[in-house]
Design a protein around this motif. Sequence first.
Motif, PDB file in Angstrom:
ATOM      1  N   VAL A  90      -0.051  -7.871   4.032  1.00  0.00           N
ATOM      2  CA  VAL A  90      -0.037  -6.478   3.587  1.00  0.00           C
ATOM      3  C   VAL A  90       1.187  -5.773   4.147  1.00  0.00           C
ATOM      4  O   VAL A  90       1.536  -5.953   5.314  1.00  0.00           O
TER       5      VAL A  90
ATOM      6  N   ARG B 238       1.055   5.338  -0.134  1.00  0.00           N
ATOM      7  CA  ARG B 238       0.305   6.577   0.051  1.00  0.00           C
ATOM      8  C   ARG B 238       0.804   7.613  -0.948  1.00  0.00           C
ATOM      9  O   ARG B 238       1.975   7.981  -0.955  1.00  0.00           O
TER      10      ARG B 238
ATOM     11  N   VAL C 298      -2.724   4.793  -3.211  1.00  0.00           N
ATOM     12  CA  VAL C 298      -3.932   5.329  -2.588  1.00  0.00           C
ATOM     13  C   VAL C 298      -3.855   6.846  -2.512  1.00  0.00           C
ATOM     14  O   VAL C 298      -2.914   7.407  -1.944  1.00  0.00           O
TER      15      VAL C 298
ATOM     16  N   ALA D 134      -6.727   4.420   3.805  1.00  0.00           N
ATOM     17  CA  ALA D 134      -6.071   3.112   3.646  1.00  0.00           C
ATOM     18  C   ALA D 134      -6.800   2.029   4.422  1.00  0.00           C
ATOM     19  O   ALA D 134      -6.866   0.879   3.988  1.00  0.00           O
TER      20      ALA D 134
ATOM     21  N   VAL E  12      -7.729  -1.265   2.022  1.00  0.00           N
ATOM     22  CA  VAL E  12      -7.118  -2.585   2.219  1.00  0.00           C
ATOM     23  C   VAL E  12      -8.164  -3.695   2.341  1.00  0.00           C
ATOM     24  O   VAL E  12      -8.064  -4.710   1.643  1.00  0.00           O
TER      25      VAL E  12
ATOM     26  N   ALA F 115      -0.826  -0.985  -4.438  1.00  0.00           N
ATOM     27  CA  ALA F 115      -2.037  -0.165  -4.407  1.00  0.00           C
ATOM     28  C   ALA F 115      -1.644   1.278  -4.090  1.00  0.00           C
ATOM     29  O   ALA F 115      -1.213   1.581  -2.979  1.00  0.00           O
TER      30      ALA F 115
ATOM     31  N   VAL G 177       0.844  -1.191   0.000  1.00  0.00           N
ATOM     32  CA  VAL G 177       0.000   0.000   0.000  1.00  0.00           C
ATOM     33  C   VAL G 177       0.880   1.242   0.000  1.00  0.00           C
ATOM     34  O   VAL G 177       1.664   1.456   0.928  1.00  0.00           O
TER      35      VAL G 177
ATOM     36  N   LEU H 128       2.650  -1.845   4.524  1.00  0.00           N
ATOM     37  CA  LEU H 128       2.197  -0.468   4.439  1.00  0.00           C
ATOM     38  C   LEU H 128       3.340   0.505   4.234  1.00  0.00           C
ATOM     39  O   LEU H 128       4.457   0.307   4.731  1.00  0.00           O
TER      40      LEU H 128
END
Length: 267
Positions: free
Chosen positions: A118, A26, A54, A101, A105, A52, A24, A120
């Motif tokens: 996952v 940001r 985001v 987030a 998720v 991902a 993930v 982060l």
Amino acid sequence: MQADTARPFGDTTPTARPHQVLVVVRGGVAGQALVDYALGVAERLGLGVLAAYVDTRPRYGDRLSRRERFAAGISGDAASFRDKASQRGIGFEHVMACGKACEVVPAIVHGGRRIDFVVLDPAIGIEDVARRSSVPVFGLDVAGGKGARGRSRSMLQQRTPGRLTMSETTRKRNVVRTIVFGAAAVALYAAVFTHTDFITTLSAKGGVYAVVPVLTVFLFSYIHGSFTGAFWSALGIEASKATAAKKQATAGAAKRKDSRATAQVNA
């Protein structure tokens, strides 16, 4: 090798998907430490990578225009991420999403993909995401230099030479309390043993003097209890926080029944 795609996170296809690590990010740029860690884990475990990106501020400005700019902005970073994954023979996909987030998720994990765990971005708080995720969540601890931290791992204290950390200050205070209350306990016992007749005579007078034994017991209890608590604390032996929290929860439940719904995290 898995082809790189950029599609909304809710879009899934009926094809058999590989097991993946969800990374993930940001904003539109994945940090080098995050990329290296994710690819290293994926290579060791034989997993693919799903990045991902985001956008955590989708409400500002025109949403459609912002979404288009965000998609254009992440294309270069995703291409670089894909090239590094390709050099290691790792399948790579990337998706983009808008919102928090902690909401993105679970949507991806339950959206038909086979996410094993996952990782982060360091800029994303781990607590809210881990609370809502059904798979293990790890946050990258770049400042500490310790790789990834699990949801239950706390940040290590930074010890600065010449300055006392909180734990060291507390230990010194407990040592002082141990000495003070220990000396007070010895003096109190000595006073009782050397003045037994006086205390007995005073207590036998009755009336208001009947409280002398009670006050003596309370004084002994306070001094001795304070000495014992400070002594064990000085040795670093404390009641566990889980036990203390459980006792507080039990006391609260005895007063009133909490009918609110609770969330559970299965990792």
